[in-house]
Write an enzyme that holds these catalytic residues in place. Structure first.
Site, PDB file in Angstrom:
ATOM      1  N   CYS A 242       0.829  -1.210   0.000  1.00 42.29           N
ATOM      2  CA  CYS A 242       0.000   0.000   0.000  1.00 42.29           C
ATOM      3  C   CYS A 242       0.865   1.263   0.000  1.00 42.29           C
ATOM      4  CB  CYS A 242      -0.910  -0.057   1.236  1.00 42.29           C
ATOM      5  SG  CYS A 242      -1.711   1.487   1.668  1.00 42.29           S
TER       6      CYS A 242
ATOM      7  N   CYS B  78       0.144   3.819   2.725  1.00 42.41           N
ATOM      8  CA  CYS B  78       0.598   3.278   4.015  1.00 42.41           C
ATOM      9  C   CYS B  78       2.076   3.588   4.227  1.00 42.41           C
ATOM     10  CB  CYS B  78       0.399   1.769   4.085  1.00 42.41           C
ATOM     11  SG  CYS B  78      -1.322   1.248   3.966  1.00 42.41           S
TER      12      CYS B  78
END
Length: 108
Positions: free
Chosen positions: A32, A35
């Site tokens: 991600c 993230c």
């Protein structure tokens, strides 16, 4: 420098739901992109809130029980727990000052 605690399906109840101090949980995954933007911010916050807030991360790919229990549908999702209950959430990559504002509201 302190590191975030690694929360898992196995230790989540003890570390988060039964914690006497507020807890910030970062739900994330290695693949991600957003993230990876939030990760270093979370690491900085560990040092800044030491003794006030417990801070850790849950890898959603390896800990599906906790992720399902709290309805994590998009990542990064940051949940703030107080007395075992979710009291706040932040979804998506947000600036550090925004995360701190949410944390400060729970520490005050």
């Amino acid at each position: 420098m302190s590191k975030p605690i690694e929360f898992t399906d196995d230790n989540f109840s003890d570390e988060v739901e039964n914690s006497s101090e507020p807890v910030l949980v970062d739900f994330w995954a290695e693949w991600c992109g957003p993230c990876r933007m939030v990760g270093p911010i979370v690491e900085e916050l560990v040092g800044e809130y030491e003794g006030k807030v417990k801070i850790g991360k849950v890898n959603v790919d390896h800990n599906s029980e906790v992720s399902v229990k709290y309805g994590i549908r998009s990542i990064p999702t940051l949940l703030i727990f107080k007395d075992g209950e979710v009291v706040d959430q932040i979804i998506g990559a947000v600036p550090k000052n925004q995360i701190k504002k949410h944390l400060d509201a729970q520490v005050a």
